[in-house]
Design a protein around this motif. Structure first.
Motif, PDB file in Angstrom:
ATOM      1  N   LEU B 218       0.836  -1.205   0.000  1.00  0.00           N
ATOM      2  CA  LEU B 218       0.000   0.000   0.000  1.00  0.00           C
ATOM      3  C   LEU B 218       0.867   1.251   0.000  1.00  0.00           C
ATOM      4  O   LEU B 218       2.039   1.219   0.405  1.00  0.00           O
ATOM      5  N   HIS B 219       0.270   2.368  -0.434  1.00  0.00           N
ATOM      6  CA  HIS B 219       0.940   3.662  -0.365  1.00  0.00           C
ATOM      7  C   HIS B 219       0.645   4.258   1.005  1.00  0.00           C
ATOM      8  O   HIS B 219      -0.512   4.401   1.391  1.00  0.00           O
ATOM      9  N   SER B 220       1.726   4.607   1.734  1.00  0.00           N
ATOM     10  CA  SER B 220       1.502   5.068   3.105  1.00  0.00           C
ATOM     11  C   SER B 220       0.796   6.415   3.135  1.00  0.00           C
ATOM     12  O   SER B 220       0.195   6.788   4.137  1.00  0.00           O
ATOM     13  N   GLY B 313       8.972  -5.036   3.471  1.00  0.00           N
ATOM     14  CA  GLY B 313       8.868  -3.716   2.878  1.00  0.00           C
ATOM     15  C   GLY B 313      10.006  -3.398   1.936  1.00  0.00           C
ATOM     16  O   GLY B 313      10.634  -4.287   1.367  1.00  0.00           O
ATOM     17  N   TYR B 314      10.279  -2.093   1.804  1.00  0.00           N
ATOM     18  CA  TYR B 314      11.293  -1.642   0.865  1.00  0.00           C
ATOM     19  C   TYR B 314      12.656  -1.633   1.539  1.00  0.00           C
ATOM     20  O   TYR B 314      12.840  -1.002   2.587  1.00  0.00           O
ATOM     21  N   THR B 315      13.619  -2.353   0.934  1.00  0.00           N
ATOM     22  CA  THR B 315      14.941  -2.460   1.571  1.00  0.00           C
ATOM     23  C   THR B 315      16.039  -2.006   0.624  1.00  0.00           C
ATOM     24  O   THR B 315      17.208  -2.254   0.876  1.00  0.00           O
ATOM     25  N   GLY B 316      15.659  -1.352  -0.483  1.00  0.00           N
ATOM     26  CA  GLY B 316      16.676  -0.857  -1.405  1.00  0.00           C
ATOM     27  C   GLY B 316      17.220   0.499  -0.967  1.00  0.00           C
ATOM     28  O   GLY B 316      16.986   0.955   0.153  1.00  0.00           O
ATOM     29  N   GLU B 317      17.944   1.142  -1.873  1.00  0.00           N
ATOM     30  CA  GLU B 317      18.497   2.458  -1.585  1.00  0.00           C
ATOM     31  C   GLU B 317      17.376   3.495  -1.485  1.00  0.00           C
ATOM     32  O   GLU B 317      16.365   3.384  -2.177  1.00  0.00           O
ATOM     33  N   GLY B 318      17.591   4.504  -0.677  1.00  0.00           N
ATOM     34  CA  GLY B 318      16.662   5.622  -0.661  1.00  0.00           C
ATOM     35  C   GLY B 318      15.325   5.295  -0.017  1.00  0.00           C
ATOM     36  O   GLY B 318      15.248   4.440   0.861  1.00  0.00           O
ATOM     37  N   THR B 319      14.283   5.964  -0.492  1.00  0.00           N
ATOM     38  CA  THR B 319      13.013   5.906   0.221  1.00  0.00           C
ATOM     39  C   THR B 319      11.891   5.394  -0.663  1.00  0.00           C
ATOM     40  O   THR B 319      11.911   5.555  -1.872  1.00  0.00           O
ATOM     41  N   LYS B 320      10.939   4.752  -0.053  1.00  0.00           N
ATOM     42  CA  LYS B 320       9.697   4.391  -0.718  1.00  0.00           C
ATOM     43  C   LYS B 320       8.631   4.390   0.368  1.00  0.00           C
ATOM     44  O   LYS B 320       8.817   3.757   1.412  1.00  0.00           O
ATOM     45  N   THR B 321       7.546   5.100   0.126  1.00  0.00           N
ATOM     46  CA  THR B 321       6.535   5.250   1.180  1.00  0.00           C
ATOM     47  C   THR B 321       5.510   4.136   1.069  1.00  0.00           C
ATOM     48  O   THR B 321       4.330   4.367   0.823  1.00  0.00           O
ATOM     49  N   VAL B 322       6.000   2.911   1.303  1.00  0.00           N
ATOM     50  CA  VAL B 322       5.161   1.737   1.144  1.00  0.00           C
ATOM     51  C   VAL B 322       4.778   1.170   2.511  1.00  0.00           C
ATOM     52  O   VAL B 322       5.538   1.278   3.488  1.00  0.00           O
ATOM     53  N   ILE B 323       3.589   0.623   2.603  1.00  0.00           N
ATOM     54  CA  ILE B 323       3.227  -0.245   3.729  1.00  0.00           C
ATOM     55  C   ILE B 323       3.157  -1.649   3.145  1.00  0.00           C
ATOM     56  O   ILE B 323       2.334  -1.928   2.276  1.00  0.00           O
TER      57      ILE B 323
END
Lengths: 462, 462
Positions: B218-220, B313-323
């Motif tokens: 989901l999008h947080s 969740g997201y574990t790559g570089e930078g940010t992702k506003t995921v739930i």
């Protein structure tokens, strides 16, 4: 005030040619993030300039250091003046193989439920939405020879690339951008029959936390019980961020959070947003936020905290009895009202640091920090626009808070001192930024009619 | 009882030829997990059989369905009988490029601190350790013509591959394996000057927990505050597993955990295992286990719990506003004494389930569950072996609990009704299972002398 009905009739009559114009705009692959498409971006800007000029705007391209800005002026004496903002650039299209029809060959499609929609990259975000405003202006000009308010149109070409040059350009062109109010058409409706005014944009604070315990990975058989475990440390931090009532426990976190006025709460209560309708489609049923708040408050007016990612130790198939040296998590906060990202940064760092064992260490990276942006609930333009939307859609618009951020709105406030009215006609299923982006034909048609009404209402109501 | 001194003198005198024998054994690349080395495994078994036969054992290869077992008998009337267990197979050698000298070209090297060591794959695990016992037997035979106790030698070839066929083979050959006690040389010393008897092997219960909340990511910005977050759910579970005093909070977890006898605690206290000495080398300084327990208890006699891995969740570089929709963790427990893995399984599942929100789900996989194995503290052989080790090293051995498990020890108990005495001379820096494995020359030499003494002590003391 000139009559509205002939304008609305003109919009209805002109729908096919409006679509032809939009399709021409959509055929230009103005992908801003890929330098290979720089000439196409300029072509899209030039197309817009010519369209504005044809309507009678004093229109020009303005250089910014990146893709040009399209600026169009249609002043009107003794009337309010609005600044309309949108963008002509679009997202990249990959993965191309997932598109059912080519992204830059727009067409009308029929959705499985019978809805008609425009399918193309940019159909919604933001070319389709921009054209709802411009087609409304065209109808006003066609019927009455002039607009009911003064209008400046500012369409940029780098929104999907972070609007890097725009804040500086706005600051440098303050005098030329003078207005009473900003209008933006880059947001969504409540549902396909209920319009919405986005009255707030939540801010965002995004952190990454790296916890290091031992200086190497350890065997849990040898060190288990004696060595600090960074996954346990990190889990404690994340668990401690909420209490049993769903509140965020960071000291001072709710400083600056305001209670919506009773009439807004009343309107929200009447909406009766149920867990079934909001959470059911994603397989959930129990609101996970603050227990003493309505669901609609949890997602709109209350600040939130989420762990967006976590990783540590062995994550492959099967088992490994390792105690990791390091684990990390991405943790973000959605901010509202006057919450201060800088104060949150200090509070979060102290909160984390207090939970790091004496022999372990932590690195905290602040990725982003932006304040929320809120429209004053008592702003006159809000009432005028609300009445116009209600007249078009047969139901009053919902004031919604958006989780997404449109940072330039903050710059309009800072540089120009202007509040922004965010009204858009996107739907949740528009696949914005994804393959097979679409824009409902109803959104385009009634969106155009909505703007025609809003321009009239703003002339009367402010 | 025949004199010991001439035997020890023979061991000293024979050291060079002992090394030549060990080097010949080490040159055989008996990697059990790689079918390409099956013939080499059989060659190693045949080498051992011939060596045992040359010493006067009645020796044979026995088929198991996998690599053969080497069995040697040297019975003795009216004397205790011991069953010695070890393994002739070794771990794979990759990454080969990290070896400073070829893994199957054994040689003596001088370590930076001046110690001399045997460098080769299997130098410690377990060829070098096995040969300490066989060289001790050789010396006894050479000086006195016979061993002081009856001995059966059982050397398997699939320990590094899970000893798959051995339990069945042991069960099928119970009559031939009759003995009073099992001896194993596959463990370590306390430090390079202090011998150790491994008096317990901790059990292991290993779980994997998969938490699913929404049915998609989901999008947080849209769902943050309303949608359950599996990382938060999982963090709460992991955080709740320990209280502020470092105790594991699972109901019934400490059932079956015994308090070591006062004399053992006294001996441990006297050892004065400090955080500096144990945790310092890995960059830590504060014991993370139960606060009311000595560090040595935390790592030896107390059960533990560790999260060995977590991802979501997201574990790559930078940010992702995921739930995230799903997050998972690997969680294991080291068990002691009479803790029951089956009861733990039930308790853990109930504990996790109680922390899953009503609209979320959890899948719990039990990967492993084995009981701890403990030597009775008052076993006569323990005292006899302890006196022998003290005589050789000038300091009493430490009774240590090992986090690692040697599952066949449980089978010896179940199938043969035998307790096992685990005595080994490995050191923490032996790089077992890693490139540049070594075995200190002192461990090999004094290890051999230790076994010569232990055999004598067992003849007298049991």
């Amino acid at each position: 005030m000139p009559a509205l009905d002939p304008i609305l009739a003109d919009i209805d009559r002109d729908l096919d040619t409006s679509l032809e114009r939009l399709f021409a705009f959509l055929r230009i692959p103005s992908i801003s993030t890929d330098p290979a498409y720089a000439a196409e971006c300029r072509r899209a800007a030039e197309w817009l300039r010519a369209d504005l000029a044809a309507m009678g705007f004093e229109a020009s391209l303005r250089e910014t250091g990146g893709h040009p800005v399209v600026l169009g002026h249609a002043p009107k004496a003794n009337a309010p003046h609005v600044l309309f903002y949108g963008h002509y650039d679009v997202q990249p299209v990959d993965p191309l193989e997932l598109w059912e029809t080519p992204p830059f060959e727009p067409r009308l499609v029929t959705l499985p439920d019978g809805r008609r929609a425009i399918s193309a990259r940019g159909a919604c975000d933001d070319k389709g939405q921009v054209m709802t405003f411009l087609e409304a202006c065209r109808a006003w000009k066609a019927i009455h020879g002039e607009l009911p308010v003064g209008v400046t149109v500012l369409i940029e070409g780098a929104e999907e690339d972070g609007s890097k040059h725009l804040p500086e350009w706005v600051e440098a062109n303050r005098a030329e951008l003078k207005a009473d109010l900003v209008l933006v058409c880059d947001t969504g409706m409540w549902d396909r029959d209920t319009p919405a005014i986005t009255s707030s944009l939540r801010g965002l604070a995004y952190f990454e936390v790296f916890v290091t315990c031992a200086d190497r990975d350890l065997h849990s058989g040898l060190f288990g019980g004696a060595a600090a475990n960074p996954i346990r440390v990190l889990s404690r931090i994340i668990a401690d961020l909420h209490d049993a009532e769903g509140r965020v426990t960071l000291p001072g976190f709710y400083d600056g959070v305001r209670q919506p006025p009773p009439e807004v709460l009343e309107r929200w209560r009447a909406l009766d947003l149920t867990p079934e309708s909001f959470l059911g489609p994603i397989g959930l049923s129990v609101p996970a936020g603050e227990r003493d708040r309505m669901l609609i408050e949890q997602i709109q007016s209350r600040p939130t905290c989420d762990a967006n990612g976590i990783i540590g130790g062995y994550t492959g198939e099967g088992t490994k009895t390792v105690i990791a040296s390091r684990a990390s998590a991405k943790i973000s906060f959605r901010l509202v009202d006057d919450q201060d990202p800088k104060a949150l940064d200090r509070s979060f760092r102290a909160f984390v640091q207090a939970r790091i064992p004496a022999d372990c260490s932590v690195e905290i990276v602040t990725h982003k920090g932006s304040r929320a942006i809120a429209l004053p609930f008592d702003m006159p333009a809000l009432g005028a626009a609300g009445r116009a939307l209600a007249a078009e859609w047969g139901t009053a618009p919902v004031a919604i808070g958006s989780g997404g951020s449109i940072p330039i709105v903050g710059d309009f406030k800072r540089s120009l001192g202007l509040d922004t009215l965010l009204i858009g006609f996107g739907l949740d299923d528009d696949r914005v930024h994804s393959p097979n982006e679409k824009y409902d034909l109803q959104s385009f048609h009634k969106g155009t009619r909505s703007w025609a009404r809003i321009l009239a209402a703003l002339a009367e109501g402010t």
